[in-house]
Design a protein around this motif. Structure first.
Motif, mmCIF file in Angstrom:
data_model
loop_
_atom_site.group_PDB
_atom_site.id
_atom_site.type_symbol
_atom_site.label_atom_id
_atom_site.label_comp_id
_atom_site.label_asym_id
_atom_site.label_seq_id
_atom_site.Cartn_x
_atom_site.Cartn_y
_atom_site.Cartn_z
ATOM 1 N N CYS A 71 0.766 -1.128 0.087
ATOM 2 C CA CYS A 71 0.072 0.028 0.025
ATOM 3 C C CYS A 71 0.918 1.220 -0.177
ATOM 4 C CB CYS A 71 -0.986 -0.076 1.328
ATOM 5 S SG CYS A 71 -2.079 1.358 1.098
ATOM 6 N N PHE A 72 0.706 2.096 -1.077
ATOM 7 C CA PHE A 72 1.559 3.170 -1.150
ATOM 8 C C PHE A 72 0.917 4.637 -0.640
ATOM 9 C CE2 PHE A 72 3.264 6.646 -3.626
ATOM 10 C CZ PHE A 72 4.626 6.852 -3.354
ATOM 11 N N LEU A 73 1.334 4.999 0.168
ATOM 12 C CA LEU A 73 0.530 6.330 0.955
ATOM 13 C C LEU A 73 1.409 7.721 0.439
ATOM 14 C CD1 LEU A 73 0.193 3.887 2.868
ATOM 15 C CD2 LEU A 73 -1.180 5.676 4.087
ATOM 16 N N ILE A 74 0.252 8.639 0.215
ATOM 17 C CA ILE A 74 1.189 9.846 -0.153
ATOM 18 C C ILE A 74 0.557 10.809 1.025
ATOM 19 C CG2 ILE A 74 1.473 11.953 -1.476
ATOM 20 C CD1 ILE A 74 1.448 9.943 -4.075
ATOM 21 N N ASP A 75 1.358 11.456 1.724
ATOM 22 C CA ASP A 75 0.803 12.279 2.798
ATOM 23 C C ASP A 75 -0.438 11.944 3.509
ATOM 24 O OD1 ASP A 75 2.815 14.499 2.396
ATOM 25 O OD2 ASP A 75 1.506 15.813 1.038
ATOM 26 N N LYS A 76 -0.056 10.595 3.964
ATOM 27 C CA LYS A 76 -0.817 9.664 4.837
ATOM 28 C C LYS A 76 -2.085 9.541 4.134
ATOM 29 C CE LYS A 76 1.214 11.803 8.910
ATOM 30 N NZ LYS A 76 0.726 12.719 10.191
ATOM 31 N N GLN A 77 -2.079 9.323 2.993
ATOM 32 C CA GLN A 77 -3.601 8.916 2.119
ATOM 33 C C GLN A 77 -3.226 7.787 1.257
ATOM 34 O OE1 GLN A 77 -6.926 9.655 2.458
ATOM 35 N NE2 GLN A 77 -6.132 10.589 4.129
ATOM 36 N N PRO A 78 -3.788 6.661 1.035
ATOM 37 C CA PRO A 78 -3.540 5.525 0.376
ATOM 38 C C PRO A 78 -3.876 6.056 -1.140
ATOM 39 C CG PRO A 78 -4.895 4.910 2.216
ATOM 40 C CD PRO A 78 -4.871 6.277 2.123
ATOM 41 N N MET A 79 -2.708 5.824 -2.034
ATOM 42 C CA MET A 79 -3.194 6.281 -3.417
ATOM 43 C C MET A 79 -2.789 5.033 -4.223
ATOM 44 S SD MET A 79 -3.904 9.574 -3.373
ATOM 45 C CE MET A 79 -3.600 10.872 -2.449
ATOM 46 N N ASP A 80 -2.289 4.258 -3.931
ATOM 47 C CA ASP A 80 -1.811 3.106 -4.603
ATOM 48 C C ASP A 80 -1.780 1.756 -3.775
ATOM 49 O OD1 ASP A 80 -2.032 1.702 -7.241
ATOM 50 O OD2 ASP A 80 0.049 2.500 -7.791
ATOM 51 N N TRP A 81 -2.319 0.548 -4.580
ATOM 52 C CA TRP A 81 -2.061 -0.504 -3.873
ATOM 53 C C TRP A 81 -1.843 -1.656 -4.591
ATOM 54 C CZ3 TRP A 81 -5.932 2.866 -2.662
ATOM 55 C CH2 TRP A 81 -7.093 2.547 -3.285
ATOM 56 N N GLN A 82 -1.303 -2.922 -4.658
ATOM 57 C CA GLN A 82 -1.161 -3.943 -5.597
ATOM 58 C C GLN A 82 -0.819 -5.018 -5.016
ATOM 59 O OE1 GLN A 82 2.087 -3.985 -8.769
ATOM 60 N NE2 GLN A 82 0.655 -2.503 -9.559
ATOM 61 N N LEU A 83 -1.278 -6.315 -5.669
ATOM 62 C CA LEU A 83 -0.981 -7.625 -5.210
ATOM 63 C C LEU A 83 -0.152 -8.390 -6.197
ATOM 64 C CD1 LEU A 83 -4.110 -8.716 -3.664
ATOM 65 C CD2 LEU A 83 -2.142 -8.188 -2.460
ATOM 66 N N ALA A 84 0.757 -9.252 -5.818
ATOM 67 C CA ALA A 84 1.420 -10.013 -6.875
ATOM 68 C C ALA A 84 1.558 -11.552 -6.281
ATOM 69 C CB ALA A 84 2.956 -9.612 -6.947
ATOM 70 N N HIS A 85 0.702 -12.339 -6.886
ATOM 71 C CA HIS A 85 0.727 -13.829 -6.587
ATOM 72 C C HIS A 85 1.966 -14.514 -6.997
ATOM 73 C CE1 HIS A 85 -3.327 -13.670 -4.987
ATOM 74 N NE2 HIS A 85 -3.454 -12.666 -5.946
ATOM 75 N N HIS A 86 2.372 -14.317 -8.418
ATOM 76 C CA HIS A 86 3.522 -15.247 -9.002
ATOM 77 C C HIS A 86 4.939 -14.702 -8.227
ATOM 78 C CE1 HIS A 86 5.883 -17.149 -11.808
ATOM 79 N NE2 HIS A 86 6.687 -16.266 -11.786
ATOM 80 N N ALA A 87 4.893 -13.603 -7.697
ATOM 81 C CA ALA A 87 6.203 -13.107 -6.928
ATOM 82 C C ALA A 87 6.460 -13.997 -5.581
ATOM 83 C CB ALA A 87 6.120 -11.648 -6.778
ATOM 84 N N SER A 88 5.330 -14.548 -5.200
ATOM 85 C CA SER A 88 5.357 -15.345 -3.835
ATOM 86 C C SER A 88 5.952 -16.606 -3.940
ATOM 87 C CB SER A 88 4.094 -15.161 -3.207
ATOM 88 O OG SER A 88 3.077 -16.085 -3.963
ATOM 89 N N LYS A 89 6.050 -17.244 -5.286
ATOM 90 C CA LYS A 89 6.516 -18.431 -5.526
ATOM 91 C C LYS A 89 7.664 -18.783 -4.913
ATOM 92 C CE LYS A 89 3.334 -19.592 -9.161
ATOM 93 N NZ LYS A 89 2.284 -20.031 -8.157
ATOM 94 N N SER A 90 8.772 -17.798 -4.859
ATOM 95 C CA SER A 90 10.112 -18.043 -4.273
ATOM 96 C C SER A 90 10.685 -16.780 -3.400
ATOM 97 C CB SER A 90 11.121 -18.403 -5.535
ATOM 98 O OG SER A 90 11.409 -17.582 -6.179
ATOM 99 N N PRO A 91 11.557 -16.750 -2.627
ATOM 100 C CA PRO A 91 12.047 -15.667 -2.283
ATOM 101 C C PRO A 91 12.746 -14.872 -3.280
ATOM 102 C CG PRO A 91 12.561 -17.402 -0.706
ATOM 103 C CD PRO A 91 11.905 -17.774 -1.778
ATOM 104 N N GLU A 92 13.459 -15.448 -4.274
ATOM 105 C CA GLU A 92 14.064 -14.602 -5.190
ATOM 106 C C GLU A 92 13.194 -13.678 -6.127
ATOM 107 O OE1 GLU A 92 16.479 -18.003 -3.715
ATOM 108 O OE2 GLU A 92 14.282 -17.964 -4.834
ATOM 109 N N LEU A 93 11.947 -14.380 -6.537
ATOM 110 C CA LEU A 93 10.889 -13.636 -7.212
ATOM 111 C C LEU A 93 10.146 -12.594 -6.298
ATOM 112 C CD1 LEU A 93 9.002 -16.484 -8.784
ATOM 113 C CD2 LEU A 93 10.632 -15.016 -10.168
ATOM 114 N N THR A 94 10.076 -12.899 -5.071
ATOM 115 C CA THR A 94 9.766 -11.678 -4.029
ATOM 116 C C THR A 94 10.731 -10.587 -4.101
ATOM 117 O OG1 THR A 94 8.458 -13.372 -2.946
ATOM 118 C CG2 THR A 94 9.204 -11.219 -1.844
ATOM 119 N N TYR A 95 11.844 -10.816 -3.928
ATOM 120 C CA TYR A 95 13.141 -9.748 -3.965
ATOM 121 C C TYR A 95 12.948 -9.135 -5.191
ATOM 122 C CZ TYR A 95 17.607 -7.887 -4.056
ATOM 123 O OH TYR A 95 18.853 -6.919 -3.999
#
Length: 151
Positions: A21-45
């Motif tokens: 969750c990305f906040l600009i001046d304490k307000q959420p402005m963008d958010w995202q999920l990534a499922h494939h990136a959780s397959k390994s620590p290398e992809l997460t990194y």
């Protein structure tokens, strides 16, 4: 002279997804999920490094795993990979222990949506006991981490 808006990116992982969750001046402005990136620590990194490079936050907030009983071993490895990526940025890195002062996640999500109406668009419905946890709960875990900086 105009000032640069203050930006915070809170990022965490569960066993099958990472999110921010990305906040600009304490307000959420963008958010995202990534499922494939959780397959390994290398992809997460790699995914975390991409997000950090694109958003260039002032502060990166990750979950402090000391004493955490709620995250499994895989999620802990993914969070460690996120922390490694955060350390290679110019951003200040802060670890926060995730707190849940409400009876359950869904009550907390309702309170966050009341405070930040834009988050209602991704708020998950309460699940039945036999349903899997909705993916969007990860975004709200991130928002809770970011809000802890305000307190």
């Amino acid at each position: 002279m105009t000032r640069k808006p203050f930006t915070v990116m809170a990022i965490t992982a569960s066993h099958n997804r990472i999110g921010f969750c990305f906040l600009i001046d304490k307000q959420p402005m963008d958010w995202q999920l990534a499922h494939h990136a959780s397959k390994s620590p290398e992809l997460t990194y790699e995914k975390a490094a991409q997000w950090f490079a694109y958003y260039q936050p002032d502060i990166i907030v990750t979950e402090d795993l000391n004493g955490s009983l709620t995250k499994g071993k895989k999620a802990q490895r993914l969070i460690l990979a996120i922390k490694e990526a955060a350390l290679l940025t110019d951003a200040q890195h802060i670890e926060c222990e995730r707190v849940q002062p409400y009876a359950n996640k869904y009550e907390q999500i309702d309170r966050l949506c009341a405070e930040f109406p834009q988050m209602s668009a991704v708020a998950p419905k309460r699940r039945r006991i036999f349903d899997n946890e909705p993916a969007a709960t990860t975004i709200f875990e991130c928002l809770v981490l970011a809000k802890q900086l305000q307190s």
